[in-house]
Design an enzyme around this catalytic site. Structure first.
Site, short mmCIF file in Angstrom:
data_model
loop_
_atom_site.label_atom_id
_atom_site.label_comp_id
_atom_site.label_asym_id
_atom_site.label_seq_id
_atom_site.Cartn_x
_atom_site.Cartn_y
_atom_site.Cartn_z
CE LYS A 1 37.24 17.73 -13.69
NZ LYS A 1 36.56 16.64 -12.99
CB VAL B 1 27.82 9.79 -15.84
CG1 VAL B 1 28.19 8.75 -14.80
CG2 VAL B 1 29.05 10.36 -16.52
CG ASP C 1 33.68 3.12 -15.28
OD1 ASP C 1 34.43 3.72 -14.50
OD2 ASP C 1 33.87 3.10 -16.53
CE1 TYR D 1 39.38 17.46 -16.56
CE2 TYR D 1 40.94 19.03 -15.65
CZ TYR D 1 40.27 17.83 -15.57
OH TYR D 1 40.49 16.99 -14.49
N1 LIG Z 1 44.24 12.15 -12.98
C1 LIG Z 1 44.36 13.46 -12.84
O1 LIG Z 1 45.44 14.05 -13.06
C2 LIG Z 1 43.18 14.27 -12.36
C3 LIG Z 1 43.41 15.53 -11.82
C4 LIG Z 1 42.33 16.29 -11.38
C5 LIG Z 1 41.05 15.78 -11.47
N2 LIG Z 1 40.85 14.53 -12.00
C6 LIG Z 1 39.48 14.04 -12.09
O2 LIG Z 1 39.37 12.79 -11.44
C7 LIG Z 1 38.26 12.08 -11.99
C8 LIG Z 1 38.69 10.65 -12.28
O3 LIG Z 1 39.68 10.67 -13.29
P1 LIG Z 1 40.91 9.66 -13.30
O4 LIG Z 1 42.13 10.49 -13.40
O5 LIG Z 1 40.79 8.65 -12.24
O6 LIG Z 1 40.72 9.03 -14.77
P2 LIG Z 1 40.55 7.52 -15.27
O7 LIG Z 1 40.45 7.63 -16.75
O8 LIG Z 1 41.62 6.65 -14.70
O9 LIG Z 1 39.15 7.07 -14.66
C9 LIG Z 1 37.95 7.65 -15.09
C10 LIG Z 1 36.84 6.61 -15.09
O10 LIG Z 1 35.64 7.28 -15.47
C11 LIG Z 1 34.98 6.48 -16.43
N3 LIG Z 1 34.17 7.32 -17.31
C12 LIG Z 1 34.61 8.27 -18.19
N4 LIG Z 1 33.57 8.80 -18.85
C13 LIG Z 1 32.46 8.19 -18.37
C14 LIG Z 1 31.09 8.30 -18.66
N5 LIG Z 1 30.62 9.16 -19.61
N6 LIG Z 1 30.21 7.54 -17.98
C15 LIG Z 1 30.66 6.67 -17.05
N7 LIG Z 1 31.95 6.50 -16.74
C16 LIG Z 1 32.83 7.25 -17.40
C17 LIG Z 1 36.09 5.78 -17.20
O11 LIG Z 1 35.60 4.60 -17.85
C18 LIG Z 1 37.08 5.48 -16.09
O12 LIG Z 1 36.84 4.22 -15.49
C19 LIG Z 1 37.82 12.88 -13.22
O13 LIG Z 1 36.69 13.65 -12.89
C20 LIG Z 1 39.01 13.77 -13.50
O14 LIG Z 1 38.67 14.96 -14.18
C21 LIG Z 1 41.89 13.76 -12.44
#
Ligand SMILES: NC(=O)c1ccc[n+]([C@@H]2O[C@H](COP(=O)([O-])OP(=O)(O)OC[C@H]3O[C@@H](n4cnc5c(N)ncnc54)[C@H](O)[C@@H]3O)[C@@H](O)[C@H]2O)c1
Length: 271
Positions: free
Chosen positions: A177, A69, A42, A173
């Protein structure tokens, strides 16, 4: 085969990108709770430090790698260090991601001129594509490199935005995706011969820290809940069963799939 053996992930060397928060933290948690060895990658050093500390005090085998990443060289270095540490890599969750921010409609249903297609800033496009699509490609490359000799499991977090359009989320986005979802199918096809499965988890809205944690606000959550036939949106714990399933022997022959977890939201509006 009993349930314990079907879902046994103990000892599996596991990487979760973006595992210091939200959905990734739930993946890391369910794997560690079931005796997998987990490395969380992370970019958020402070959150990562706290999570690793908490897991270790609970007796879990969890380590952290601070890495952005989008930095390919640093990502590869982290994968190399992790594979060296475990002597192998079994499961990789390519999960790190960011939101696209507000869409072309505001939550009250009015048009949002800032997010009209022609007004979306190019730096927003570049950032979202870099984190939500290009880094998935880099993570797939790193995982494949380390898994080809003995097989493995790759699970990518896509979104229901990969398969439908959005009103409250900006266009980059949706494009990122959808690209990630097709990349999952392409990689699954190519890597099947090496006993590497590649699947996607496509969540609907989940309450996490994404987009500044906006879904924690009941007023923001309300329209999303209204459009959910189950009348609720996801909490990180909701995703644990699916993550464990895809990493476990129970899913050995499943590859190239995208499994939706959204309380029926993609089915349409209900009462
Ligand atoms: N929460 C939602 O509604 C939702 C819905 C569909 C898909 N997603 C996907 O789920 C995944 C996780 O998201 P989440 O909702 O848990 O969000 P979140 O913000 O709670 O967690 C995301 C994590 O990724 C880390 N991160 C972000 N950019 C980064 C980078 N460049 N390098 C390394 N780490 C990085 C952040 O520090 C964080 O710890 C994402 O791919 C998001 O698109 C989320």
């Amino acid at each position: 085969m009993n349930a314990a053996a079907l879902f046994d992930v103990s000892g599996l060397a596991t990487v979760v990108t973006g595992g210091a928060s939200g959905i990734g933290l739930a993946y890391a948690g369910v794997m560690a709770d079931n005796d997998a060895r987990v490395t969380i990658m992370d970019a958020d050093k402070r959150a990562l430090g706290e999570v690793v500390e908490r897991c270790r005090s609970a007796g879990q085998d969890v380590r952290g790698e601070v890495v952005d990443v989008t930095d390919r060289t640093a990502l590869e270095r982290s994968f190399d260090a992790t594979a060296r540490h475990y002597g192998r890599l079994d499961v990789v969750f390519a999960n790190a991601g960011i939101g696209g921010g507000p869409g072309f409609l505001k939550l009250d249903g009015e048009r949002n001129p800032d997010r009209a297609l022609e007004n979306i800033p190019s730096d927003l496009w570049d950032k979202v594509i870099a984190i939500d699509l290009t880094s998935v490609f880099s993570t797939l490359q790193a995982a494949a490199r380390h898994m080809k000799a003995r097989g493995g499991r790759i699970i990518v977090t896509t979104s229901i935005s990969a398969m439908r359009t959005e009103t409250f989320v900006a266009a980059p986005y949706v494009a990122a995706k959808a690209g990630a979802a097709q990349l999952v199918r392409q990689a699954a096809h190519e890597l099947a011969r090496y006993n590497i499965t590649v699947n996607a988890i496509a969540p609907g809205p989940f309450v996490t820290n994404i987009s500044g944690g906006r879904l924690k606000d009941p007023a923001v959550r309300a329209p999303f809940e209204r459009f959910s036939p189950m009348r609720r949106i996801g909490e990180p714990d909701d995703i644990k069963g699916l993550a464990l399933f895809l990493a476990s022997p129970a899913a050995a022959l499943i590859t190239g799939a995208q499994i939706v977890i959204d309380g029926g939201m993609t089915l349409g509006i209900a009462d």
